[in-house]
Design a protein around this motif. Structure first.
Motif, PDB file in Angstrom:
ATOM      1  N   ALA A   1       8.083  69.445  75.000  1.00 18.76           N
ATOM      2  CA  ALA A   1       7.936  68.556  73.875  1.00 18.76           C
ATOM      3  C   ALA A   1       8.882  66.921  74.255  1.00 18.76           C
ATOM      4  CB  ALA A   1       7.905  68.321  72.432  1.00 18.76           C
ATOM      5  N   GLY A   2      10.073  66.936  75.281  1.00 15.65           N
ATOM      6  CA  GLY A   2      10.782  66.000  75.168  1.00 15.65           C
ATOM      7  C   GLY A   2      11.794  65.769  74.335  1.00 15.65           C
ATOM      8  N   ALA A   3      11.509  66.575  72.288  1.00 15.05           N
ATOM      9  CA  ALA A   3      12.108  66.680  71.665  1.00 15.05           C
ATOM     10  C   ALA A   3      13.562  66.872  71.717  1.00 15.05           C
ATOM     11  CB  ALA A   3      11.229  67.755  70.633  1.00 15.05           C
ATOM     12  N   PRO A   4      13.989  66.602  70.765  1.00 11.06           N
ATOM     13  CA  PRO A   4      15.681  66.696  69.939  1.00 11.06           C
ATOM     14  C   PRO A   4      16.419  67.911  69.837  1.00 11.06           C
ATOM     15  CG  PRO A   4      14.755  65.420  68.233  1.00 11.06           C
ATOM     16  CD  PRO A   4      13.524  65.710  69.804  1.00 11.06           C
ATOM     17  N   SER A   5      15.616  68.459  68.827  1.00 13.23           N
ATOM     18  CA  SER A   5      15.906  70.036  68.570  1.00 13.23           C
ATOM     19  C   SER A   5      15.152  70.967  67.819  1.00 13.23           C
ATOM     20  CB  SER A   5      17.098  69.336  67.836  1.00 13.23           C
ATOM     21  OG  SER A   5      15.844  69.242  66.257  1.00 13.23           O
ATOM     22  N   ILE A   6      15.396  72.701  67.953  1.00 14.28           N
ATOM     23  CA  ILE A   6      14.383  73.394  67.264  1.00 14.28           C
ATOM     24  C   ILE A   6      14.112  72.903  66.135  1.00 14.28           C
ATOM     25  CG2 ILE A   6      15.145  74.760  69.256  1.00 14.28           C
ATOM     26  CD1 ILE A   6      17.083  76.131  66.795  1.00 14.28           C
ATOM     27  N   GLY A   7      14.583  72.259  65.779  1.00  9.55           N
ATOM     28  CA  GLY A   7      14.004  71.286  64.046  1.00  9.55           C
ATOM     29  C   GLY A   7      12.587  71.172  64.118  1.00  9.55           C
ATOM     30  N   LEU A   8      12.092  70.992  65.255  1.00 10.54           N
ATOM     31  CA  LEU A   8      10.737  70.491  65.685  1.00 10.54           C
ATOM     32  C   LEU A   8       9.832  71.654  64.969  1.00 10.54           C
ATOM     33  CD1 LEU A   8       8.902  68.851  67.976  1.00 10.54           C
ATOM     34  CD2 LEU A   8       8.720  70.788  69.212  1.00 10.54           C
ATOM     35  N   THR A   9       8.303  70.000  64.051  1.00 11.48           N
ATOM     36  CA  THR A   9       7.723  70.960  62.964  1.00 11.48           C
ATOM     37  C   THR A   9       6.649  72.394  63.770  1.00 11.48           C
ATOM     38  OG1 THR A   9       6.276  69.183  62.935  1.00 11.48           O
ATOM     39  CG2 THR A   9       8.092  69.629  61.024  1.00 11.48           C
TER      40      THR A   9
ATOM     41  N   PHE B   1      22.356  61.560  56.330  1.00  9.04           N
ATOM     42  CA  PHE B   1      21.482  62.342  56.850  1.00  9.04           C
ATOM     43  C   PHE B   1      19.780  61.764  57.088  1.00  9.04           C
ATOM     44  CE2 PHE B   1      25.315  64.234  55.463  1.00  9.04           C
ATOM     45  CZ  PHE B   1      25.083  65.725  55.835  1.00  9.04           C
ATOM     46  N   TYR B   2      18.855  61.606  57.605  1.00  6.36           N
ATOM     47  CA  TYR B   2      17.843  61.597  57.322  1.00  6.36           C
ATOM     48  C   TYR B   2      16.402  62.541  56.969  1.00  6.36           C
ATOM     49  CZ  TYR B   2      19.019  56.201  58.323  1.00  6.36           C
ATOM     50  OH  TYR B   2      20.111  55.776  57.928  1.00  6.36           O
ATOM     51  N   GLU B   3      15.456  62.427  56.613  1.00  4.42           N
ATOM     52  CA  GLU B   3      14.025  63.567  56.333  1.00  4.42           C
ATOM     53  C   GLU B   3      13.451  63.936  57.395  1.00  4.42           C
ATOM     54  OE1 GLU B   3      10.117  63.011  53.626  1.00  4.42           O
ATOM     55  OE2 GLU B   3      10.808  61.201  53.944  1.00  4.42           O
ATOM     56  N   TRP B   4      13.262  63.269  58.989  1.00  2.00           N
ATOM     57  CA  TRP B   4      13.707  63.833  59.980  1.00  2.00           C
ATOM     58  C   TRP B   4      13.166  62.618  61.089  1.00  2.00           C
ATOM     59  CZ3 TRP B   4       8.824  61.257  62.527  1.00  2.00           C
ATOM     60  CH2 TRP B   4       8.470  60.756  61.940  1.00  2.00           C
ATOM     61  N   TYR B   5      13.175  63.281  62.502  1.00  2.00           N
ATOM     62  CA  TYR B   5      13.535  62.446  63.688  1.00  2.00           C
ATOM     63  C   TYR B   5      12.555  62.049  64.585  1.00  2.00           C
ATOM     64  CZ  TYR B   5      18.133  63.079  61.321  1.00  2.00           C
ATOM     65  OH  TYR B   5      19.182  62.634  60.552  1.00  2.00           O
ATOM     66  N   SER B   6      11.918  61.254  64.267  1.00  2.00           N
ATOM     67  CA  SER B   6      10.950  61.325  66.232  1.00  2.00           C
ATOM     68  C   SER B   6      10.937  62.017  67.056  1.00  2.00           C
ATOM     69  CB  SER B   6      11.184  59.612  66.461  1.00  2.00           C
ATOM     70  OG  SER B   6      12.299  59.297  67.123  1.00  2.00           O
ATOM     71  N   VAL B   7      10.285  61.815  68.411  1.00  2.00           N
ATOM     72  CA  VAL B   7      10.306  62.736  69.474  1.00  2.00           C
ATOM     73  C   VAL B   7      11.379  62.442  69.920  1.00  2.00           C
ATOM     74  CG1 VAL B   7       8.906  61.339  71.048  1.00  2.00           C
ATOM     75  CG2 VAL B   7       9.250  63.903  71.636  1.00  2.00           C
ATOM     76  N   ASP B   8      11.886  61.217  70.635  1.00  2.00           N
ATOM     77  CA  ASP B   8      13.043  59.910  71.049  1.00  2.00           C
ATOM     78  C   ASP B   8      14.050  60.118  70.500  1.00  2.00           C
ATOM     79  OD1 ASP B   8      12.520  58.200  69.237  1.00  2.00           O
ATOM     80  OD2 ASP B   8      11.910  57.214  71.333  1.00  2.00           O
ATOM     81  N   ASN B   9      14.501  60.842  68.876  1.00  2.00           N
ATOM     82  CA  ASN B   9      15.849  61.054  67.827  1.00  2.00           C
ATOM     83  C   ASN B   9      16.195  60.077  66.916  1.00  2.00           C
ATOM     84  OD1 ASN B   9      17.153  63.028  67.665  1.00  2.00           O
ATOM     85  ND2 ASN B   9      19.020  62.676  68.812  1.00  2.00           N
ATOM     86  N   LYS B  10      14.667  58.963  66.925  1.00  2.00           N
ATOM     87  CA  LYS B  10      14.891  57.948  65.828  1.00  2.00           C
ATOM     88  C   LYS B  10      15.056  58.528  64.273  1.00  2.00           C
ATOM     89  CE  LYS B  10      15.655  55.146  69.095  1.00  2.00           C
ATOM     90  NZ  LYS B  10      15.585  56.146  70.487  1.00  2.00           N
TER      91      LYS B  10
END
Length: 448
Positions: A341-349, A413-422
């Motif tokens: 996915a190119g995602a930042p972490s295993i927090g990926l839903t 702390f933020y609710e969630w992060y985009s695939v490019d970690n924003k």
């Protein structure tokens, strides 16, 4: 680990670490002489994630305590105190609040419990409800607040049972169980929660509890409108998240109220067995997304089982549904899909995400948005906790690093992060703060 502990043992830690590096270096040279393989780099790489992650821990802990002092609502984008969130930060809240304050929040949920035993999602001061807002419930036992329930979920009752259990664990105050709310004690109302699920959400054919079709642990269904309320368009389904939460709640209930074990242990064992029988895809070593009871809301031919649910898998691990080997295989699959996915972490839903347009609610579109492929430390942090519990300490340090780093990078702390970690969604998101704080405390215990 307190600042005093760090200062008082600084010399010892450095000497110990230096000895480990020297030993690794000598051993690596010996292996290189025999095999021609550069083992030194591999060995030192194993410690680098730990050192990098630990460098962020003091900031994350301090920031978590800071945001917890500001209130109990889920984050600055929410006015409600949500039970599914409170369940994940009550341990953090205990660090900056008295037991009475923690208990009062829990008691509000019991005062607003439905006549059938159901639990609301969250409560907000009644005076803050606008004239046009109608999707709220009220209780004579708690006139100060208005309650709201996302009826597509099936985790509110389980979350409250778990939160009471954690309250007792962190405070030692089991007297909450004897608190009288209306004509029932809290102990009786805890069972009332579980009875509601058995009477209203239990599917006899599969021996599992049901909910609406959502993306993994999410609270938005694909059908029209905002998507948080059951209606005639809902496609009822069975998923692993709801059932794993139910299993954890039953385990907690039996520990708090041993006299209930005779009733609930056979049900717990049966639900656990049915999770493995019907939801675990042994061939692909993953949980299937849904069992549909009245058809799927998605187009014919859509291969939904190609989607991997990160959050539901994490909660299933917490519920004890996977072996240690399967936990490691699940982590490997998560890491592989995060890279895809190119995602930042295993927090990926989840991965791959549902195609654009599969959910009417715009918040789920485009792909990699919100619960459709957003990255949520709120669940990723819970996977870190499970990795620690199962002894995968090195892997836990590796996977927590991007989570703690972005707390520092974004100063919060933020609710969630985009695939490019924003950062996206609500700021001061206490669910993220809570799960990371608990994970760091668990790392601290491992180091002792």
């Amino acid at each position: 680990m307190t600042p005093g502990y760090c200062r008082g043992n600084k010399g010892i830690q450095i000497n110990s670490y230096s000895m480990k590096i020297q030993s690794s270096f000598v051993w690596g040279l010996m292996l290189f002489a025999v095999t021609g393989t550069a083992q030194v780099k591999r060995t030192t790489d194993e410690t680098s994630a730990e050192k990098k992650a630990m460098a962020y821990f003091p900031f994350v802990k301090s920031k978590a305590l800071e945001v917890m002092k500001a209130g109990f609502n889920a984050g600055d984008g929410y006015r409600e105190v949500w039970i599914r969130d409170y369940n994940t930060f009550i341990e953090l809240a205990a660090q900056v609040n008295t037991p009475d304050v923690l208990k009062e929040n829990l008691l509000v949920f019991f005062r607003m419990q439905g006549d059938d035993g159901n639990i609301i999602d969250g409560f907000t001061p009644a005076e803050k409800i606008g004239k046009g807002e109608t999707d709220f419930s009220y209780s004579k036992l708690e006139p100060r607040y208005a309650g709201h329930k996302n009826t597509v979920e099936t985790d509110q009752e389980s979350s409250l049972v778990q939160a009471v259990y954690k309250y007792i664990q962190v405070t030692g105050d089991s007297s909450i169980l004897q608190e009288k709310i209306g004509d029932k004690t809290v102990a009786a109302r805890l069972e009332y929660c579980m009875d509601f699920l058995m009477k209203n959400k239990f599917n006899q054919q599969y021996g599992l509890i049901t909910g609406a079709t959502t993306a993994d642990w999410g609270d938005v269904q694909p059908e029209h409108g905002w998507g948080v309320d059951l209606d005639n368009n809902t496609h009822p389904a069975i998923d692993i998240y709801d059932n794993a939460m139910f299993i954890i709640a039953m385990n907690n209930l039996m520990e708090m109220l041993p006299a209930t074990r005779q009733q609930w242990e056979p049900i717990k064992n049966s639900v656990a067995a049915n999770c493995r029988k019907y939801l675990w895809d042994k061939k692909n070593q993953k949980f299937i997304p849904h069992i549909y009871l009245k058809g799927s809301p998605f187009p014919a031919g859509f291969k939904e089982n190609e989607i991997y649910y990160f959050g539901g898998t994490t909660i299933a691990i917490e519920a004890g549904l996977l072996t240690k080997q399967e936990v490691k295989l699940s982590l490997n699959e998560m890491v592989k899909r995060v890279k895809q996915a190119g995602a930042p972490s295993i927090g990926l839903t989840l991965y791959p995400p549902y195609p654009e347009g599969y959910f009417v609610n715009k918040i789920m579109n485009p792909v990699y948005s919100y619960q459709n492929g957003g990255d949520w430390t709120w669940f990723g942090g819970r996977m870190i906790q499970q990795l620690i519990k199962y002894g995968f300490i090195k892997e836990a340090y590796e996977q927590v690093l991007p989570m703690v780093k972005r707390v520092k990078d974004n100063n919060g702390f933020y609710e969630w992060y985009s695939v490019d970690n924003k950062p996206r969604g609500s700021g001061t998101f206490r669910g993220e703060a809570g799960v990371l704080y608990t994970a760091i405390k668990m790392f601290d215990e491992v180091k002792k």
